[in-house]
Design a protein around this motif. Structure first.
Motif, PDB file in Angstrom:
ATOM      1  N   CYS A   2      45.425  48.314  50.231  1.00  0.00           N
ATOM      2  CA  CYS A   2      46.660  47.563  49.960  1.00  0.00           C
ATOM      3  C   CYS A   2      47.307  47.011  51.232  1.00  0.00           C
ATOM      4  N   LEU A   3      47.066  47.778  52.352  1.00  0.00           N
ATOM      5  CA  LEU A   3      47.314  47.424  53.580  1.00  0.00           C
ATOM      6  C   LEU A   3      46.740  45.980  54.234  1.00  0.00           C
ATOM      7  N   HIS A   4      45.211  46.165  53.941  1.00  0.00           N
ATOM      8  CA  HIS A   4      44.429  44.941  54.277  1.00  0.00           C
ATOM      9  C   HIS A   4      45.156  43.805  53.507  1.00  0.00           C
ATOM     10  N   MET A   5      45.225  43.784  52.398  1.00  0.00           N
ATOM     11  CA  MET A   5      45.994  42.770  51.598  1.00  0.00           C
ATOM     12  C   MET A   5      47.304  42.335  52.143  1.00  0.00           C
ATOM     13  N   PHE A   6      48.155  43.391  52.442  1.00  0.00           N
ATOM     14  CA  PHE A   6      49.351  43.079  52.804  1.00  0.00           C
ATOM     15  C   PHE A   6      49.375  42.226  54.345  1.00  0.00           C
ATOM     16  N   LEU A   7      48.428  42.750  55.324  1.00  0.00           N
ATOM     17  CA  LEU A   7      48.447  42.149  56.749  1.00  0.00           C
ATOM     18  C   LEU A   7      47.603  40.926  56.618  1.00  0.00           C
ATOM     19  N   GLN A   8      46.495  40.527  55.817  1.00  0.00           N
ATOM     20  CA  GLN A   8      45.861  39.502  55.972  1.00  0.00           C
ATOM     21  C   GLN A   8      45.264  38.531  54.792  1.00  0.00           C
ATOM     22  N   GLU A   9      45.987  38.540  53.481  1.00  0.00           N
ATOM     23  CA  GLU A   9      45.807  37.814  52.510  1.00  0.00           C
ATOM     24  C   GLU A   9      47.159  36.977  52.357  1.00  0.00           C
ATOM     25  N   GLU A  10      47.058  35.837  52.219  1.00  0.00           N
ATOM     26  CA  GLU A  10      48.262  35.011  52.024  1.00  0.00           C
ATOM     27  C   GLU A  10      49.087  35.353  50.670  1.00  0.00           C
ATOM     28  N   ALA A  11      48.512  35.688  49.771  1.00  0.00           N
ATOM     29  CA  ALA A  11      49.191  36.225  48.573  1.00  0.00           C
ATOM     30  C   ALA A  11      48.895  37.815  48.088  1.00  0.00           C
ATOM     31  N   ILE A  12      49.696  38.580  47.631  1.00  0.00           N
ATOM     32  CA  ILE A  12      49.533  40.033  47.356  1.00  0.00           C
ATOM     33  C   ILE A  12      49.131  39.779  45.670  1.00  0.00           C
ATOM     34  N   ASP A  13      48.013  40.359  45.668  1.00  0.00           N
ATOM     35  CA  ASP A  13      47.609  40.571  44.137  1.00  0.00           C
ATOM     36  C   ASP A  13      48.005  41.787  43.759  1.00  0.00           C
ATOM     37  N   ARG A  14      49.225  41.774  43.074  1.00  0.00           N
ATOM     38  CA  ARG A  14      49.592  43.228  42.317  1.00  0.00           C
ATOM     39  C   ARG A  14      48.961  43.788  41.170  1.00  0.00           C
ATOM     40  N   ASN A  15      47.727  43.149  40.678  1.00  0.00           N
ATOM     41  CA  ASN A  15      46.921  43.592  39.821  1.00  0.00           C
ATOM     42  C   ASN A  15      45.461  44.136  40.368  1.00  0.00           C
ATOM     43  N   TYR A  16      45.672  44.284  41.902  1.00  0.00           N
ATOM     44  CA  TYR A  16      44.458  44.904  42.602  1.00  0.00           C
ATOM     45  C   TYR A  16      43.899  46.163  42.136  1.00  0.00           C
ATOM     46  N   VAL A  17      42.682  46.603  42.516  1.00  0.00           N
ATOM     47  CA  VAL A  17      42.498  47.758  42.317  1.00  0.00           C
ATOM     48  C   VAL A  17      42.592  48.812  43.380  1.00  0.00           C
ATOM     49  N   PRO A  18      43.347  49.669  43.393  1.00  0.00           N
ATOM     50  CA  PRO A  18      43.381  50.437  44.739  1.00  0.00           C
ATOM     51  C   PRO A  18      42.217  51.046  45.149  1.00  0.00           C
ATOM     52  N   GLY A  19      41.997  51.412  46.346  1.00  0.00           N
ATOM     53  CA  GLY A  19      41.022  52.022  47.156  1.00  0.00           C
ATOM     54  C   GLY A  19      40.785  52.024  48.420  1.00  0.00           C
ATOM     55  N   LYS A  20      39.849  52.240  48.935  1.00  0.00           N
ATOM     56  CA  LYS A  20      39.558  51.983  50.097  1.00  0.00           C
ATOM     57  C   LYS A  20      38.491  50.785  50.680  1.00  0.00           C
ATOM     58  N   VAL A  21      38.890  50.565  52.073  1.00  0.00           N
ATOM     59  CA  VAL A  21      38.050  49.264  52.361  1.00  0.00           C
ATOM     60  C   VAL A  21      36.967  49.926  53.012  1.00  0.00           C
ATOM     61  N   ARG A  22      35.710  49.400  53.021  1.00  0.00           N
ATOM     62  CA  ARG A  22      34.441  49.827  53.807  1.00  0.00           C
ATOM     63  C   ARG A  22      34.142  48.900  54.881  1.00  0.00           C
ATOM     64  N   GLN A  23      33.654  49.321  55.826  1.00  0.00           N
ATOM     65  CA  GLN A  23      33.250  48.701  57.192  1.00  0.00           C
ATOM     66  C   GLN A  23      32.123  47.912  56.752  1.00  0.00           C
TER      67      GLN A  23
END
Length: 130
Positions: free
Chosen positions: A109-130
């Motif tokens: 959710c933080l990555h989406m908030f900071l770097q995506e133009e639109a926030i997908d409120r139906n996203y699947v929560p989870g961790k980002v992998r490097q």
């Protein structure tokens, strides 16, 4: 290292919209620089997502401006410059505390908030992998 700042957007509803500018050299983020527009409700969404899905203590957001929206006030309400600046500073402190937290940096959710133009409120929560 990261740096996130809010900059006003030169449009009539700038009190509602803000540009979230992020610069980072952290490898977890796919973009090293980004700028996205966010509303206060987007900050509320991020706070709620982090409180629900992460194990970090999420800092408070600056208060709502309900009284400033009442008619017949003696000031400019939500368009008053001092209010806009106070809110900008509060939101900037909030997002920098979140973005600086090692556990929050892995949250999708933080990555989406900071770097995506639109926030997908139906996203699947989870961790980002490097």
């Amino acid at each position: 290292m990261y740096l996130t700042r809010l900059q006003p957007i030169d449009i009539p509803w700038a009190v509602i919209l803000g540009g979230v500018v992020t610069n980072t050299n952290l490898p977890i983020f796919k973009l090293k620089e980004s700028c996205v527009r966010r509303r206060y409700s987007d900050f509320e969404w991020l706070k709620n997502e982090l409180e629900r899905d992460s194990k970090i203590v999420v800092p408070p957001l600056p208060g709502k401006a309900l009284k400033r929206q009442l008619p017949f006030r003696g000031d400019e309400g939500i368009f008053e410059e001092s209010f806009i600046e106070e809110r900008r500073q509060g939101l900037e402190q909030f997002i920098n505390k979140i973005a600086g937290h090692p556990l929050a940096q892995n949250e999708r959710c933080l990555h989406m908030f900071l770097q995506e133009e639109a926030i997908d409120r139906n996203y699947v929560p989870g961790k980002v992998r490097q």
